[in-house]
Design a protein around this motif. Sequence first.
Motif, short mmCIF file in Angstrom:
data_model
loop_
_atom_site.label_atom_id
_atom_site.label_comp_id
_atom_site.label_asym_id
_atom_site.label_seq_id
_atom_site.Cartn_x
_atom_site.Cartn_y
_atom_site.Cartn_z
N GLY A 83 -11.36 10.60 19.53
CA GLY A 83 -11.70 9.94 18.27
C GLY A 83 -10.72 10.19 17.15
O GLY A 83 -10.93 9.75 16.03
N SER A 84 -9.64 10.94 17.39
CA SER A 84 -8.67 11.17 16.32
C SER A 84 -7.35 10.52 16.71
O SER A 84 -7.09 10.23 17.85
N GLN A 85 -6.53 10.30 15.72
CA GLN A 85 -5.23 9.68 15.95
C GLN A 85 -4.22 10.36 15.05
O GLN A 85 -4.48 10.60 13.88
N GLU A 86 -3.06 10.69 15.62
CA GLU A 86 -1.99 11.30 14.83
C GLU A 86 -1.28 10.20 14.05
O GLU A 86 -0.90 9.18 14.61
N VAL A 87 -1.14 10.41 12.75
CA VAL A 87 -0.44 9.44 11.92
C VAL A 87 0.61 10.16 11.09
O VAL A 87 0.49 11.35 10.80
N ALA A 88 1.65 9.44 10.75
CA ALA A 88 2.67 9.94 9.83
C ALA A 88 2.44 9.22 8.51
O ALA A 88 2.28 8.00 8.49
N TRP A 89 2.41 9.96 7.42
CA TRP A 89 2.18 9.37 6.10
C TRP A 89 3.51 9.17 5.38
O TRP A 89 4.33 10.07 5.32
N TYR A 90 3.69 7.98 4.84
CA TYR A 90 4.89 7.62 4.09
C TYR A 90 4.51 7.16 2.69
O TYR A 90 3.52 6.46 2.51
N GLN A 91 5.30 7.56 1.70
CA GLN A 91 5.10 7.19 0.30
C GLN A 91 6.11 6.12 -0.11
O GLN A 91 7.29 6.23 0.22
N ARG A 92 5.66 5.13 -0.85
CA ARG A 92 6.56 4.10 -1.38
C ARG A 92 7.57 4.80 -2.30
O ARG A 92 7.19 5.55 -3.18
N ASP A 93 8.86 4.56 -2.06
CA ASP A 93 9.90 5.22 -2.84
C ASP A 93 10.60 4.26 -3.79
O ASP A 93 10.60 4.46 -4.99
N LEU A 114 0.81 -1.21 0.00
CA LEU A 114 0.00 0.00 0.00
C LEU A 114 0.85 1.27 0.00
O LEU A 114 1.88 1.33 0.66
N SER A 115 0.41 2.27 -0.75
CA SER A 115 1.05 3.59 -0.72
C SER A 115 -0.01 4.62 -1.10
O SER A 115 -0.75 4.40 -2.05
N PRO A 116 -0.13 5.73 -0.38
CA PRO A 116 0.63 6.11 0.81
C PRO A 116 0.26 5.24 1.99
O PRO A 116 -0.82 4.66 2.04
N LEU A 117 1.15 5.19 2.96
CA LEU A 117 1.00 4.34 4.12
C LEU A 117 0.86 5.18 5.38
O LEU A 117 1.75 5.94 5.72
N PRO A 118 -0.30 5.07 6.08
CA PRO A 118 -0.44 5.79 7.35
C PRO A 118 0.18 4.97 8.48
O PRO A 118 -0.15 3.81 8.67
N VAL A 119 1.08 5.57 9.23
CA VAL A 119 1.75 4.89 10.34
C VAL A 119 1.38 5.62 11.63
O VAL A 119 1.67 6.81 11.77
N PRO A 120 0.69 4.93 12.57
CA PRO A 120 0.38 5.59 13.85
C PRO A 120 1.64 6.14 14.48
O PRO A 120 2.67 5.49 14.52
N SER A 121 1.56 7.39 14.94
CA SER A 121 2.73 8.07 15.47
C SER A 121 2.40 8.69 16.82
O SER A 121 1.33 9.26 16.99
N PRO A 122 3.32 8.59 17.79
CA PRO A 122 3.07 9.25 19.07
C PRO A 122 3.03 10.76 18.90
O PRO A 122 3.75 11.30 18.08
N ARG A 123 2.17 11.43 19.64
CA ARG A 123 2.08 12.90 19.57
C ARG A 123 3.31 13.51 20.22
O ARG A 123 3.76 13.07 21.26
N GLY A 124 3.85 14.55 19.62
CA GLY A 124 5.05 15.19 20.12
C GLY A 124 4.80 16.29 21.13
O GLY A 124 5.71 16.79 21.74
N ASP A 125 3.52 16.69 21.31
CA ASP A 125 3.24 17.78 22.25
C ASP A 125 2.54 17.25 23.50
O ASP A 125 2.20 16.09 23.59
N ALA A 126 2.34 18.12 24.45
CA ALA A 126 1.73 17.74 25.72
C ALA A 126 0.21 17.70 25.63
O ALA A 126 -0.45 17.19 26.52
N GLU A 127 -0.37 18.26 24.58
CA GLU A 127 -1.82 18.28 24.42
C GLU A 127 -2.32 16.90 24.03
O GLU A 127 -1.77 16.28 23.12
N PRO A 128 -3.39 16.41 24.67
CA PRO A 128 -3.94 15.13 24.26
C PRO A 128 -4.61 15.24 22.90
O PRO A 128 -5.09 16.31 22.53
N ALA A 129 -4.66 14.15 22.17
CA ALA A 129 -5.33 14.13 20.87
C ALA A 129 -6.82 14.35 21.08
O ALA A 129 -7.38 13.96 22.09
N ALA A 130 -7.45 14.98 20.12
CA ALA A 130 -8.89 15.16 20.18
C ALA A 130 -9.55 13.79 20.24
O ALA A 130 -9.08 12.84 19.62
#
Length: 82
Positions: free
Chosen positions: A46-56, A28-44
């Motif tokens: 029902g939402s989740q922070e993800v990092a998107w990666y493209q097949r290279d 699959l591409s693009p690929l969503p990878v669950p990522s830990p949040r970098g700030d002190a604020e909690p995620a809203a």
Amino acid sequence: MHVQIELFGGPEDGREITLPIGAEGSPLSPLPVPSPRGDAEPAAEGSQEVAWYQRDHRKGRDLWVYKYANSHSVQPENHVTH
């Protein structure tokens, strides 16, 4: 069949994961990878922070390199791919 994915750049740089491949022979591409949040604020709720990666490119028979594309906050019922 499964392949190894090596993530390059972004918050998950250097991480390796294993993914199944599709009928066309590539993961699959693009690929969503669950990522830990970098700030002190909690995620809203029902939402989740993800990092998107493209097949290279492919390295060898069973290893693909994915490069960091962007981060998005994705609602579980509203998956948006860019």
